[in-house]
Motif scaffolding. Sequence first.
Motif, PDB file in Angstrom:
ATOM      1  N   ARG A   6       0.843  -1.189   0.000  1.00 53.94           N
ATOM      2  CA  ARG A   6       0.000   0.000   0.000  1.00 53.94           C
ATOM      3  C   ARG A   6       0.881   1.242   0.000  1.00 53.94           C
ATOM      4  NH1 ARG A   6      -3.921   1.305   4.921  1.00 53.94           N
ATOM      5  NH2 ARG A   6      -4.472   3.375   4.276  1.00 53.94           N
ATOM      6  N   LEU A   7       0.471   2.270  -0.727  1.00 54.86           N
ATOM      7  CA  LEU A   7       1.249   3.500  -0.790  1.00 54.86           C
ATOM      8  C   LEU A   7       1.211   4.225   0.550  1.00 54.86           C
ATOM      9  CD1 LEU A   7       0.217   4.872  -4.293  1.00 54.86           C
ATOM     10  CD2 LEU A   7       2.281   3.633  -3.667  1.00 54.86           C
ATOM     11  N   ARG A   8       2.337   4.826   0.903  1.00 55.73           N
ATOM     12  CA  ARG A   8       2.438   5.583   2.146  1.00 55.73           C
ATOM     13  C   ARG A   8       2.344   7.069   1.840  1.00 55.73           C
ATOM     14  NH1 ARG A   8       3.623   0.252   2.292  1.00 55.73           N
ATOM     15  NH2 ARG A   8       4.654  -0.402   4.170  1.00 55.73           N
ATOM     16  N   LYS A   9       1.606   7.807   2.660  1.00 56.10           N
ATOM     17  CA  LYS A   9       1.405   9.235   2.439  1.00 56.10           C
ATOM     18  C   LYS A   9       2.560  10.025   3.043  1.00 56.10           C
ATOM     19  CE  LYS A   9      -2.288  10.670   4.288  1.00 56.10           C
ATOM     20  NZ  LYS A   9      -3.487  11.232   4.875  1.00 56.10           N
ATOM     21  N   ILE A  10       3.108  10.944   2.261  1.00 54.43           N
ATOM     22  CA  ILE A  10       4.152  11.828   2.767  1.00 54.43           C
ATOM     23  C   ILE A  10       3.712  13.271   2.547  1.00 54.43           C
ATOM     24  CG2 ILE A  10       6.012  10.169   2.403  1.00 54.43           C
ATOM     25  CD1 ILE A  10       6.824  11.811  -0.042  1.00 54.43           C
ATOM     26  N   VAL A  11       4.187  14.174   3.397  1.00 54.42           N
ATOM     27  CA  VAL A  11       3.840  15.585   3.263  1.00 54.42           C
ATOM     28  C   VAL A  11       4.556  16.179   2.063  1.00 54.42           C
ATOM     29  CG1 VAL A  11       3.987  17.846   4.362  1.00 54.42           C
ATOM     30  CG2 VAL A  11       3.383  15.855   5.708  1.00 54.42           C
ATOM     31  N   ALA A  12       5.843  15.979   1.979  1.00 57.08           N
ATOM     32  CA  ALA A  12       6.645  16.509   0.871  1.00 57.08           C
ATOM     33  C   ALA A  12       7.888  15.647   0.722  1.00 57.08           C
ATOM     34  CB  ALA A  12       7.046  17.947   1.144  1.00 57.08           C
ATOM     35  N   PRO A  13       8.370  15.485  -0.498  1.00 58.03           N
ATOM     36  CA  PRO A  13       9.609  14.720  -0.674  1.00 58.03           C
ATOM     37  C   PRO A  13      10.788  15.496  -0.088  1.00 58.03           C
ATOM     38  CG  PRO A  13       8.905  15.671  -2.749  1.00 58.03           C
ATOM     39  CD  PRO A  13       7.829  15.958  -1.761  1.00 58.03           C
ATOM     40  N   PRO A  14      11.879  14.814   0.201  1.00 56.05           N
ATOM     41  CA  PRO A  14      13.048  15.520   0.729  1.00 56.05           C
ATOM     42  C   PRO A  14      13.558  16.548  -0.278  1.00 56.05           C
ATOM     43  CG  PRO A  14      13.548  13.191   0.365  1.00 56.05           C
ATOM     44  CD  PRO A  14      12.113  13.389   0.059  1.00 56.05           C
ATOM     45  N   ARG A  15      14.195  17.590   0.226  1.00 55.41           N
ATOM     46  CA  ARG A  15      14.707  18.649  -0.648  1.00 55.41           C
ATOM     47  C   ARG A  15      16.126  18.361  -1.122  1.00 55.41           C
ATOM     48  NH1 ARG A  15      13.421  23.626   3.037  1.00 55.41           N
ATOM     49  NH2 ARG A  15      12.751  22.085   4.535  1.00 55.41           N
ATOM     50  N   PHE A  16      16.556  17.128  -1.032  1.00 58.02           N
ATOM     51  CA  PHE A  16      17.881  16.729  -1.489  1.00 58.02           C
ATOM     52  C   PHE A  16      17.748  15.426  -2.268  1.00 58.02           C
ATOM     53  CE2 PHE A  16      17.188  14.858   2.641  1.00 58.02           C
ATOM     54  CZ  PHE A  16      17.591  13.545   2.468  1.00 58.02           C
ATOM     55  N   SER A  17      18.727  15.157  -3.107  1.00 56.98           N
ATOM     56  CA  SER A  17      18.697  13.899  -3.855  1.00 56.98           C
ATOM     57  C   SER A  17      19.668  12.883  -3.274  1.00 56.98           C
ATOM     58  CB  SER A  17      19.013  14.141  -5.334  1.00 56.98           C
ATOM     59  OG  SER A  17      20.260  14.758  -5.468  1.00 56.98           O
ATOM     60  N   GLY A  18      20.527  13.321  -2.348  1.00 61.86           N
ATOM     61  CA  GLY A  18      21.444  12.394  -1.709  1.00 61.86           C
ATOM     62  C   GLY A  18      22.477  13.102  -0.865  1.00 61.86           C
ATOM     63  N   TYR A  19      23.258  12.317  -0.151  1.00 57.74           N
ATOM     64  CA  TYR A  19      24.375  12.794   0.662  1.00 57.74           C
ATOM     65  C   TYR A  19      25.581  11.931   0.372  1.00 57.74           C
ATOM     66  CZ  TYR A  19      21.685  15.912   3.657  1.00 57.74           C
ATOM     67  OH  TYR A  19      20.926  16.928   4.126  1.00 57.74           O
ATOM     68  N   LYS A  20      26.777  12.579   0.400  1.00 52.89           N
ATOM     69  CA  LYS A  20      28.024  11.843   0.205  1.00 52.89           C
ATOM     70  C   LYS A  20      28.927  12.059   1.408  1.00 52.89           C
ATOM     71  CE  LYS A  20      28.282  11.977  -4.790  1.00 52.89           C
ATOM     72  NZ  LYS A  20      29.092  12.331  -5.942  1.00 52.89           N
ATOM     73  N   PRO A  21      29.685  11.033   1.779  1.00 55.74           N
ATOM     74  CA  PRO A  21      30.655  11.216   2.864  1.00 55.74           C
ATOM     75  C   PRO A  21      31.709  12.241   2.442  1.00 55.74           C
ATOM     76  CG  PRO A  21      30.384   8.891   2.341  1.00 55.74           C
ATOM     77  CD  PRO A  21      29.665   9.672   1.293  1.00 55.74           C
ATOM     78  N   TYR A  22      32.157  13.009   3.389  1.00 53.69           N
ATOM     79  CA  TYR A  22      33.125  14.059   3.116  1.00 53.69           C
ATOM     80  C   TYR A  22      34.412  13.792   3.887  1.00 53.69           C
ATOM     81  CZ  TYR A  22      35.212  18.712   3.055  1.00 53.69           C
ATOM     82  OH  TYR A  22      36.065  19.750   2.902  1.00 53.69           O
ATOM     83  N   GLY A  23      35.539  13.903   3.221  1.00 52.89           N
ATOM     84  CA  GLY A  23      36.819  13.814   3.904  1.00 52.89           C
ATOM     85  C   GLY A  23      37.395  12.425   4.059  1.00 52.89           C
TER      86      GLY A  23
END
Length: 132
Positions: A6-23
């Motif tokens: 069943r589909l889950r309801k969300i308010v809004a999608p995240p404002r990012f497409s991903g995160y990368k480790p830094y350093g």
Amino acid sequence: MPRNKRLRKIVAPPRFSGYKPYGCRPQSSMPVELFFEEYEALKLADYKMLNHEQAAILMDVSRATFARIYENARRKIALALVETREIVTSTGSSYTEKRWKLCTNCHARFNNTAKNAANTCPLCSSEKTEYI
């Protein structure tokens, strides 16, 4: 044969497409895929500090289903941090509604569903709501 998810309801999608480790050099080239509903569960439980019952009502799922989604999200984030993996987002089994309401009493966001045809807040039962 398993049932369809069943589909889950969300308010809004995240404002990012991903995160990368830094350093540091990533140990694995396989990114961790965080679904929108998992992001929503983390946001509701950890950022907005709602309990599982309240968050499940907002996502239009059972409390047990919310707990499973939340647990999967926590495990994925832990895996990405420990193994220095990239996190990417994807839609998963989620949908957004266009007409959201805001409860002026408890500041919950919700939309009208078949269960909640009236203009009352599903969390605090207040009738003080407005469209956002």
